[in-house]
Motif scaffolding. Structure first.
Motif, PDB file in Angstrom:
ATOM      1  N   ASP A 181      -5.568  10.968   5.947  1.00 29.70           N
ATOM      2  CA  ASP A 181      -6.217  10.234   4.859  1.00 29.70           C
ATOM      3  C   ASP A 181      -6.477   8.780   5.250  1.00 29.70           C
ATOM      4  O   ASP A 181      -7.517   8.210   4.930  1.00 29.70           O
ATOM      5  CB  ASP A 181      -5.346  10.278   3.600  1.00 29.70           C
ATOM      6  N   ILE A 182      -5.509   8.181   5.921  1.00 25.77           N
ATOM      7  CA  ILE A 182      -5.662   6.783   6.342  1.00 25.77           C
ATOM      8  C   ILE A 182      -6.832   6.644   7.312  1.00 25.77           C
ATOM      9  O   ILE A 182      -7.664   5.733   7.177  1.00 25.77           O
ATOM     10  CB  ILE A 182      -4.364   6.266   6.991  1.00 25.77           C
ATOM     11  N   ARG A 183      -6.914   7.552   8.281  1.00 20.97           N
ATOM     12  CA  ARG A 183      -8.003   7.469   9.260  1.00 20.97           C
ATOM     13  C   ARG A 183      -9.365   7.721   8.617  1.00 20.97           C
ATOM     14  O   ARG A 183     -10.379   7.131   9.015  1.00 20.97           O
ATOM     15  CB  ARG A 183      -7.740   8.461  10.379  1.00 20.97           C
ATOM     16  N   LYS A 184      -9.412   8.571   7.603  1.00 23.56           N
ATOM     17  CA  LYS A 184     -10.656   8.806   6.873  1.00 23.56           C
ATOM     18  C   LYS A 184     -11.089   7.536   6.151  1.00 23.56           C
ATOM     19  O   LYS A 184     -12.268   7.153   6.184  1.00 23.56           O
ATOM     20  CB  LYS A 184     -10.462   9.943   5.869  1.00 23.56           C
ATOM     21  N   GLN A 185     -10.129   6.862   5.513  1.00 20.61           N
ATOM     22  CA  GLN A 185     -10.452   5.621   4.804  1.00 20.61           C
ATOM     23  C   GLN A 185     -10.869   4.520   5.783  1.00 20.61           C
ATOM     24  O   GLN A 185     -11.726   3.695   5.464  1.00 20.61           O
ATOM     25  CB  GLN A 185      -9.250   5.169   3.969  1.00 20.61           C
ATOM     26  N   ILE A 186     -10.258   4.492   6.960  1.00 24.82           N
ATOM     27  CA  ILE A 186     -10.636   3.501   7.967  1.00 24.82           C
ATOM     28  C   ILE A 186     -12.085   3.705   8.382  1.00 24.82           C
ATOM     29  O   ILE A 186     -12.862   2.745   8.515  1.00 24.82           O
ATOM     30  CB  ILE A 186      -9.698   3.570   9.191  1.00 24.82           C
ATOM     31  N   MET A 225       0.853  -1.190   0.000  1.00 27.15           N
ATOM     32  CA  MET A 225       0.000   0.000   0.000  1.00 27.15           C
ATOM     33  C   MET A 225       0.885   1.234   0.000  1.00 27.15           C
ATOM     34  O   MET A 225       1.846   1.332   0.730  1.00 27.15           O
ATOM     35  CB  MET A 225      -0.901  -0.008   1.231  1.00 27.15           C
ATOM     36  N   THR A 226       0.561   2.202  -0.885  1.00 25.21           N
ATOM     37  CA  THR A 226       1.314   3.440  -0.961  1.00 25.21           C
ATOM     38  C   THR A 226       1.176   4.217   0.341  1.00 25.21           C
ATOM     39  O   THR A 226       0.086   4.300   0.885  1.00 25.21           O
ATOM     40  CB  THR A 226       0.795   4.291  -2.140  1.00 25.21           C
ATOM     41  N   MET A 227       2.288   4.782   0.797  1.00 25.54           N
ATOM     42  CA  MET A 227       2.259   5.521   2.045  1.00 25.54           C
ATOM     43  C   MET A 227       1.391   6.765   1.907  1.00 25.54           C
ATOM     44  O   MET A 227       1.567   7.552   0.992  1.00 25.54           O
ATOM     45  CB  MET A 227       3.678   5.925   2.450  1.00 25.54           C
ATOM     46  N   MET A 228       0.414   6.917   2.792  1.00 23.86           N
ATOM     47  CA  MET A 228      -0.460   8.086   2.810  1.00 23.86           C
ATOM     48  C   MET A 228      -0.263   8.797   4.139  1.00 23.86           C
ATOM     49  O   MET A 228       0.312   8.258   5.069  1.00 23.86           O
ATOM     50  CB  MET A 228      -1.929   7.657   2.662  1.00 23.86           C
ATOM     51  N   ASN A 229      -0.770  10.048   4.172  1.00 28.75           N
ATOM     52  CA  ASN A 229      -0.675  10.735   5.450  1.00 28.75           C
ATOM     53  C   ASN A 229      -1.711  10.178   6.416  1.00 28.75           C
ATOM     54  O   ASN A 229      -2.687   9.543   6.019  1.00 28.75           O
ATOM     55  CB  ASN A 229      -0.821  12.258   5.272  1.00 28.75           C
ATOM     56  N   LEU A 230      -1.490  10.453   7.692  1.00 26.67           N
ATOM     57  CA  LEU A 230      -2.292   9.841   8.753  1.00 26.67           C
ATOM     58  C   LEU A 230      -3.762  10.233   8.661  1.00 26.67           C
ATOM     59  O   LEU A 230      -4.651   9.408   8.891  1.00 26.67           O
ATOM     60  CB  LEU A 230      -1.705  10.249  10.109  1.00 26.67           C
TER      61      LEU A 230
END
Length: 323
Positions: free
Chosen positions: A8-13, A1-6
């Protein structure tokens, strides 16, 4: 998985968790409808078929509701509608289970990425703090050096005046010698002058960068700074050839050492002196050897999580030079 900022990751979670909950609810409704359909196959009354029709309407499945109504017709419903409903429900249930499995796997990957992003963010903050501490220490060291040079020059001037007043006739060259000695008093033990110390620091930083640790902050510690052995109290280079102790302050380097099984001390904030095996594992064996050859004495390494921790444990001088 491409590294994203924190963020964006929490939004996707959050989105994945919501989608997973909806899919799980849909599967439960589908299983309930299937149970009603199975009951309708053995129930001679239209009760189970009516329940199945109601559940289909609840889900917005008008075709399924129509088939449930058709199942109420004697003989025709049992022969045609109910088998068709069973095949249709089985396909939908399998599809929902596959979707749930994929969503669960994606959510697990996102949570793993979240931990990695949190660790990266924490490491970046530690590096920033270490850099600021290093810059402050370097500024303080430079000021101390400048103050020492000024004091030495003043002492030499005062000495000249005393000699003139007493008729001693001291030469200017001797006064300059005195000034040089005063300036050197700010240079760590084991170095002839500030230029030699600066070259040592520059080569150390270059070597760390080549080894992949360009963010590491090197600090000179031990008897080279204090002038005597911490264990024995013996003065530097008196009756023996003293070594150089260098602290490498970098949270990423400390984490690397821990991953390689190198033991940590002081609550996980540092290692002990690195052995030859440790140096090889970290890719620092050549640097240690090269710096030892330059200094003409053994150079030992120890790793800390940041410069502040190193300075709190022992008197330290940040090695000069740029990363």
């Amino acid at each position: 998985m491409t590294m994203m900022n924190l963020a964006d990751i929490r939004k996707q979670i959050a989105e994945a968790t919501e989608a997973l909950a909806k899919a799980d609810t849909e599967l439960k409704w589908e299983l309930a409808a299937s149970a009603a359909d199975v009951a309708g196959m053995v129930d001679p009354t239209p009760t189970s078929d009516l329940i199945g029709a109601g559940l289909a309407v609840r889900k917005g499945d008008w075709f399924g509701a129509g088939m449930s109504v058709a199942s109420m017709v004697p003989y025709v419903g049992d022969a045609l509608a109910k088998p068709a409903k069973a095949v249709r429900a089985a396909k939908k249930i399998n599809a929902l289970r596959e979707t749930l499995a994929k969503m669960t796997a994606k959510l697990a990957e996102l949570k793993k990425a979240e931990k990695q992003a949190e660790a990266a963010e924490a490491a970046a903050k530690e590096a920033k703090i270490a850099k600021e501490a290093g810059e402050a220490a370097a500024e303080k060291s430079a000021k101390q050096t400048a103050d020492g040079q000024k004091g030495a020059a003043k002492a030499g001037k005062d000495k000249d005046c005393e000699d003139c007043g007493s008729g001693g006739g001291k030469q200017a060259g001797n006064a300059n010698d005195g000034g040089t000695k005063g300036a050197n008093s700010t240079v760590p033990h084991g170095f002839a002058n500030m230029e030699e110390f600066a070259q040592f620091g520059s080569n150390m930083r270059t070597g760390l960068g080549r080894a992949g640790y360009e963010n590491a902050e090197p600090l000179l510690q031990g008897s080279a700074v204090t002038g005597k052995s911490f264990k024995t109290g013996q003065p530097f280079d008196v009756g023996r050839l003293s070594d150089f102790d260098v602290a490498l302050a970098d949270p990423a380097l400390l984490a690397r050492a821990q991953d390689l099984g190198i033991g940590l001390r002081s609550g996980g904030t540092r290692t002990g002196p690195l052995s030859a095996r440790d140096l090889r594992a970290l890719g620092l064996r050549d640097l240690s050897s090269q710096m030892g050859q330059q200094a003409g004495r053994e150079v030992n390494f120890m790793i800390y999580n940041n410069p502040a921790t190193a300075a709190q444990r022992a008197p330290s001088v940040i090695l000069p030079g740029k990363r």
